[in-house]
Scaffold this active site. Structure first.
Site, mmCIF file in Angstrom:
data_model
loop_
_atom_site.group_PDB
_atom_site.id
_atom_site.type_symbol
_atom_site.label_atom_id
_atom_site.label_comp_id
_atom_site.label_asym_id
_atom_site.label_seq_id
_atom_site.Cartn_x
_atom_site.Cartn_y
_atom_site.Cartn_z
ATOM 1 N N GLU A 255 0.866 -1.097 0.012
ATOM 2 C CA GLU A 255 -0.039 -0.011 0.169
ATOM 3 C C GLU A 255 0.829 1.245 0.008
ATOM 4 O O GLU A 255 0.697 2.094 0.958
ATOM 5 C CB GLU A 255 -0.993 -0.002 1.276
ATOM 6 C CG GLU A 255 -2.019 -0.901 0.996
ATOM 7 C CD GLU A 255 -3.016 -1.200 2.226
ATOM 8 O OE1 GLU A 255 -4.241 -1.758 1.900
ATOM 9 O OE2 GLU A 255 -2.851 -0.761 3.335
ATOM 10 N N GLU B 112 -5.527 -8.147 -1.392
ATOM 11 C CA GLU B 112 -6.044 -8.162 0.081
ATOM 12 C C GLU B 112 -7.449 -7.717 -0.445
ATOM 13 O O GLU B 112 -7.850 -6.897 -0.956
ATOM 14 C CB GLU B 112 -5.500 -7.175 0.643
ATOM 15 C CG GLU B 112 -4.454 -7.518 1.765
ATOM 16 C CD GLU B 112 -3.607 -6.448 2.589
ATOM 17 O OE1 GLU B 112 -4.698 -5.858 3.319
ATOM 18 O OE2 GLU B 112 -2.695 -6.098 2.625
HETATM 19 C C1 BG6 Z 1 -4.246 -3.201 4.970
HETATM 20 C C2 BG6 Z 1 -2.918 -3.751 5.399
HETATM 21 O O1 BG6 Z 1 -4.437 -1.740 5.041
HETATM 22 O O2 BG6 Z 1 -5.558 -3.701 5.368
HETATM 23 C C3 BG6 Z 1 -3.044 -5.023 6.526
HETATM 24 O O3 BG6 Z 1 -2.191 -4.215 4.068
HETATM 25 C C4 BG6 Z 1 -4.203 -4.710 7.223
HETATM 26 O O4 BG6 Z 1 -1.808 -4.917 7.042
HETATM 27 C C5 BG6 Z 1 -5.674 -4.779 6.541
HETATM 28 O O5 BG6 Z 1 -4.421 -5.625 8.404
HETATM 29 C C6 BG6 Z 1 -6.798 -4.547 7.312
HETATM 30 O O6 BG6 Z 1 -6.651 -3.252 7.997
HETATM 31 P P1 BG6 Z 1 -7.050 -3.348 9.731
HETATM 32 O O7 BG6 Z 1 -6.767 -2.189 10.161
HETATM 33 O O8 BG6 Z 1 -8.400 -4.011 9.830
HETATM 34 O O9 BG6 Z 1 -5.983 -4.230 10.134
#
Ligand code: BG6
Length: 470
Positions: free
Chosen positions: A175, A369
């Site tokens: 990101e 993701e």
């Molecule tokens: C993304 C990241 O922003 O979202 C992850 O690459 C992160 O590291 C994921 O865990 C989910 O976000 P969060 O804040 O709910 O853990």
């Protein structure tokens, strides 16, 4: 149904959120090791050192460091073809600026990759996922210092040479565009938007990462032209609040701003609107001779991105109701439901994001993701996370439509997350994304037992049927 037979079905993890063992085998502290626990309303605190008596959830996380064999065996049972995971830079170069790597850190990842190979699970490796060595922050102020380009290059060179025979797919910075909105984790710069000198510092740091990312691509291809290196951007389609032209402009501005960093990595130069944004924000980049050639030569092979939500922007109402989101947020969309953490749920937004990115870049895409954070509960030894199945089902269907009906070239899908881990945003364990439950709570109590959730068995069927059985 047109997903290719070699579609990369998988799931994702990040070292700092799952490994624990934060000081074992010579590992140095990382930026994640000085982040306290928080909640959706209380931001995580960043401390200058590890403070006594303070709880740091990433220190032990879910102990993947000692349990990776058991975990990988479960991933194999789920049928994963790929596992996206990251290498903790601070295991390989504990302070970040050493000349020689830490052999014990290399040995750990060698064993992890060997274990994956045993089950024919292909690794997709992020080189920097919110876990740069804290030493680089203390000595150099993080990515604001140009010398980090060389430290990162040395680290990448070691990784490609050590692991290039087993790891074919790489991502440079997780990101990368989050630096604009929330710079600590991606750049080691502890500033907030609005702070004096924010934009010159952040854009200069991002620029160093553009050069570092391009150098990594060039080096990987020199070592082995078969290695595929991608970028990783936070993405999401941005809708205008209404069809008022000012709303449309606000949405377009935001969209361009959000994709500007990936534009550099994919196209090999800074887009003109980014240069203009820098001008408006009083930024004059310090560049070195030869940078333009590096950026041009180091364009990525594929475009990795995270998608959790679409966004809405308004150019007409300053007081429009806001909503939560992953690192960035916008105006509330009245047509969408939200997760328990206030993130808007929009499967169609994933299809539109895929179209947008493919039309913009014409390179293979990889959803690295996507997922639902929820407070799962174990009842009678089971976790029936039907809501997660519904979320993933709708997003996978939208993704397949993007391939089938819109002609998007999509390599794979690695939802967040392979197993429960520490939330990056809030530091909670309670915000669970995994296919596998881990018995650990927000305060660090629990047996660390692993329990496959209902979604685990459902996703196994999805993978086995190449997406036909949703
Ligand atoms: C993304 C990241 O922003 O979202 C992850 O690459 C992160 O590291 C994921 O865990 C989910 O976000 P969060 O804040 O709910 O853990």
């Amino acid at each position: 149904m047109a997903l290719p037979a070699d579609f990369l079905w998988g799931a994702a993890l990040a070292a700092n959120q799952c490994e624990g063992a934060y000081q074992e085998d010579g590992k140095g502290l990382s930026v994640a090791d000085v982040m306290t626990a928080g909640t959706v309303d209380t931001p995580r605190r960043i401390t200058t050192d590890v403070e006594a008596g303070v709880y740091y959830p990433n220190h032990d996380s879910v102990d993947f460091y000692h349990r990776y064999k058991e975990d990988i065996a479960l991933f194999a049972q789920m049928g994963l073809k790929v596992l996206r995971l990251s290498i903790a830079w601070s295991r390989i170069f504990p302070e970040g600026d050493e000349i020689e790597p830490n052999e014990r850190g290399l040995a750990f990842y060698r064993s992890v990759f060997a274990e994956l190979k045993r089950y024919n699970i292909e690794p997709v490796v992020t080189l920097s996922h919110y876990e740069m060595p804290l030493g680089l922050v203390r000595k150099y102020g993080g990515w604001r210092d140009r010398r980090l380009v060389d430290f990162f290059a040395r680290y990448c060179d070691v990784c490609f040479r050590e692991f290039g025979d087993t790891v074919r797919y790489w991502l440079t910075f997780n990101e990368i565009n989050v630096a604009e909105y929330n710079p600590w984790s991606p750049t080691g710069i502890n500033m907030r938007p609005g702070d004096e000198g924010y934009w010159p510092t952040i854009y200069q740091a991002a620029y160093h990462q553009f050069v570092a990312s391009a150098k990594a691509v060039i080096r990987a291809h020199e070592i082995d032209p078969g290695l595929k290196v991608g970028c990783m951007t936070l993405a999401g389609i941005v809708y205008p609040k209404t069809c008022h032209p000012l709303d449309a402009k606000a949405a377009d501005d935001f969209q361009n701003d959000m994709l500007a960093f990936a534009d550099v990595q994919v196209r090999g130069h800074l887009p003109s609107f980014l240069c203009k944004a820098m001008e408006r924000r009083g930024v004059t980049l310090v560049r070195e001779a030869g940078d333009d050639e590096i950026l041009r030569a180091g364009t990525v092979d594929f475009v990795g991105f995270s998608y959790y939500s679409s966004m809405v922007q308004s150019g007409t109402e300053t007081d429009a109701e806001k909503t939560g989101g992953n690192m960035v947020s916008g105006v509330k969309n009245p047509y969408l439901e939200t997760s328990a953490w206030g993130w808007q749920l929009d499967p169609m937004g994933l299809r539109l994001t895929l179209r947008l990115l493919y039309n913009r870049y014409k390179k293979p895409l990889f959803v690295v993701e996507n997922g639902l954070g929820a407070a799962d509960e174990v009842v009678d030894g089971r976790v029936d996370d039907d809501y997660r199945i519904a979320y993933l089902r709708a997003h996978i269907a939208a993704m397949i439509d993007a391939v089938d009906e819109d002609g998007v070239d999509l390599m794979g899908y690695t939802p967040w997350s392979a197993l429960d881990l520490v939330s990056a945003g809030t530091g909670e364990m309670k915000k669970r994304y995994g296919f596998i439950y881990v018995d650990r709570d927000n305060e660090g109590a629990g047996t660390l037992e692993r329990i496959p959730k209902k979604s685990f068995f459902w996703y196994r069927g999805v993978i086995a049927s190449n997406g036909t059985n949703l």
